[in-house]
Scaffold this motif. Sequence first.
Motif, PDB file in Angstrom:
ATOM      1  N   ARG A  26       3.459  29.899   1.946  1.00 35.03           N
ATOM      2  CA  ARG A  26       3.482  30.524   3.264  1.00 35.03           C
ATOM      3  C   ARG A  26       2.110  31.125   3.624  1.00 35.03           C
ATOM      4  O   ARG A  26       1.673  31.053   4.760  1.00 35.03           O
ATOM      5  N   ASN A  27       1.426  31.691   2.639  1.00 32.38           N
ATOM      6  CA  ASN A  27       0.208  32.457   2.907  1.00 32.38           C
ATOM      7  C   ASN A  27      -1.101  31.721   2.684  1.00 32.38           C
ATOM      8  O   ASN A  27      -2.110  32.110   3.254  1.00 32.38           O
ATOM      9  N   TYR A  28      -1.102  30.699   1.828  1.00 33.49           N
ATOM     10  CA  TYR A  28      -2.366  30.065   1.457  1.00 33.49           C
ATOM     11  C   TYR A  28      -2.385  28.586   1.823  1.00 33.49           C
ATOM     12  O   TYR A  28      -1.391  27.890   1.674  1.00 33.49           O
ATOM     13  N   PHE A  29      -3.558  28.125   2.260  1.00 33.59           N
ATOM     14  CA  PHE A  29      -3.759  26.710   2.533  1.00 33.59           C
ATOM     15  C   PHE A  29      -3.995  26.006   1.201  1.00 33.59           C
ATOM     16  O   PHE A  29      -4.903  26.359   0.457  1.00 33.59           O
ATOM     17  N   ARG A  30      -3.142  25.003   0.910  1.00 27.84           N
ATOM     18  CA  ARG A  30      -3.176  24.288  -0.364  1.00 27.84           C
ATOM     19  C   ARG A  30      -3.458  22.813  -0.118  1.00 27.84           C
ATOM     20  O   ARG A  30      -2.989  22.253   0.866  1.00 27.84           O
ATOM     21  N   VAL A  40      -8.722  20.592  -7.428  1.00 25.57           N
ATOM     22  CA  VAL A  40      -9.014  21.279  -6.170  1.00 25.57           C
ATOM     23  C   VAL A  40      -8.070  22.473  -6.044  1.00 25.57           C
ATOM     24  O   VAL A  40      -6.865  22.346  -6.234  1.00 25.57           O
ATOM     25  N   GLY A  41      -8.618  23.626  -5.722  1.00 26.74           N
ATOM     26  CA  GLY A  41      -7.817  24.845  -5.585  1.00 26.74           C
ATOM     27  C   GLY A  41      -7.409  25.105  -4.149  1.00 26.74           C
ATOM     28  O   GLY A  41      -7.547  24.237  -3.272  1.00 26.74           O
ATOM     29  N   HIS A  42      -6.909  26.292  -3.902  1.00 23.34           N
ATOM     30  CA  HIS A  42      -6.584  26.713  -2.547  1.00 23.34           C
ATOM     31  C   HIS A  42      -7.864  26.733  -1.707  1.00 23.34           C
ATOM     32  O   HIS A  42      -8.968  26.806  -2.244  1.00 23.34           O
ATOM     33  N   LEU A  43      -7.702  26.702  -0.407  1.00 24.54           N
ATOM     34  CA  LEU A  43      -8.849  26.660   0.495  1.00 24.54           C
ATOM     35  C   LEU A  43      -9.826  27.802   0.228  1.00 24.54           C
ATOM     36  O   LEU A  43     -11.040  27.581   0.121  1.00 24.54           O
ATOM     37  N   HIS A  44      -9.339  29.026   0.091  1.00 23.52           N
ATOM     38  CA  HIS A  44     -10.243  30.157  -0.118  1.00 23.52           C
ATOM     39  C   HIS A  44     -11.020  30.028  -1.430  1.00 23.52           C
ATOM     40  O   HIS A  44     -12.174  30.418  -1.522  1.00 23.52           O
ATOM     41  N   GLY A  66      -7.185  41.714   3.211  1.00 13.44           N
ATOM     42  CA  GLY A  66      -5.762  41.532   2.948  1.00 13.44           C
ATOM     43  C   GLY A  66      -5.128  40.407   3.740  1.00 13.44           C
ATOM     44  O   GLY A  66      -3.943  40.142   3.590  1.00 13.44           O
ATOM     45  N   ASN A  67      -5.900  39.718   4.562  1.00 13.28           N
ATOM     46  CA  ASN A  67      -5.374  38.631   5.392  1.00 13.28           C
ATOM     47  C   ASN A  67      -5.691  37.295   4.728  1.00 13.28           C
ATOM     48  O   ASN A  67      -6.837  36.843   4.761  1.00 13.28           O
ATOM     49  N   PRO A  68      -4.691  36.631   4.126  1.00 12.91           N
ATOM     50  CA  PRO A  68      -4.951  35.376   3.423  1.00 12.91           C
ATOM     51  C   PRO A  68      -5.342  34.225   4.353  1.00 12.91           C
ATOM     52  O   PRO A  68      -5.730  33.163   3.879  1.00 12.91           O
ATOM     53  N   LEU A  69      -5.262  34.436   5.653  1.00 13.89           N
ATOM     54  CA  LEU A  69      -5.673  33.399   6.600  1.00 13.89           C
ATOM     55  C   LEU A  69      -7.140  33.548   7.002  1.00 13.89           C
ATOM     56  O   LEU A  69      -7.711  32.654   7.612  1.00 13.89           O
ATOM     57  N   ASP A  72     -13.092  33.362   5.799  1.00 12.35           N
ATOM     58  CA  ASP A  72     -14.523  33.468   5.995  1.00 12.35           C
ATOM     59  C   ASP A  72     -15.155  33.953   4.692  1.00 12.35           C
ATOM     60  O   ASP A  72     -14.621  34.861   4.042  1.00 12.35           O
ATOM     61  N   LEU A  73     -16.265  33.353   4.307  1.00  6.98           N
ATOM     62  CA  LEU A  73     -16.906  33.705   3.040  1.00  6.98           C
ATOM     63  C   LEU A  73     -17.178  35.206   2.926  1.00  6.98           C
ATOM     64  O   LEU A  73     -17.032  35.784   1.847  1.00  6.98           O
ATOM     65  N   SER A  74     -17.521  35.853   4.034  1.00 10.79           N
ATOM     66  CA  SER A  74     -17.798  37.291   3.990  1.00 10.79           C
ATOM     67  C   SER A  74     -16.551  38.117   3.675  1.00 10.79           C
ATOM     68  O   SER A  74     -16.661  39.287   3.317  1.00 10.79           O
ATOM     69  N   ASN A  75     -15.370  37.518   3.771  1.00 10.70           N
ATOM     70  CA  ASN A  75     -14.113  38.210   3.488  1.00 10.70           C
ATOM     71  C   ASN A  75     -13.607  37.935   2.074  1.00 10.70           C
ATOM     72  O   ASN A  75     -12.571  38.430   1.678  1.00 10.70           O
TER      73      ASN A  75
END
Length: 113
Positions: A26-30, A40-44, A66-69, A72-75
């Motif tokens: 639900r929270n992570y792009f896979r 290959v891991g999750h998008l982040h 705290g926002n898994p969406l 951005d690299l700075s986050n």
Amino acid sequence: MATSETITYKGIEFRRYPESPRVSHRNYFRPHAGHIRAGVGHLHQEIWKDANGPIPAGHEIHHKDGNPLNNDLSNLECLTVAEHRRKQVELWGGEISDKKRAHLDRVRPLASD
């Protein structure tokens, strides 16, 4: 068919399923299972690795706001597992539930060398 959102990064499609009962789906792009098997891991995680190299053993990539969406690299920051858990408690408040603590106590010995 389940509703999904797709992001393409470096030619790989990453999906998340906002209505999934599984928090990670639900929270992570896979990526697709074939890409996962290829390492290959999750998008982040992939965004972090592209900018900083491999994620060290015993570390996780944390979303600072705290926002898994917000991938951005700075986050993103690389933390030890313990640091990551502490930050999650700070962000989301509260303590670990008794059920979760019991589960961790049960599986922790299985994860040690």
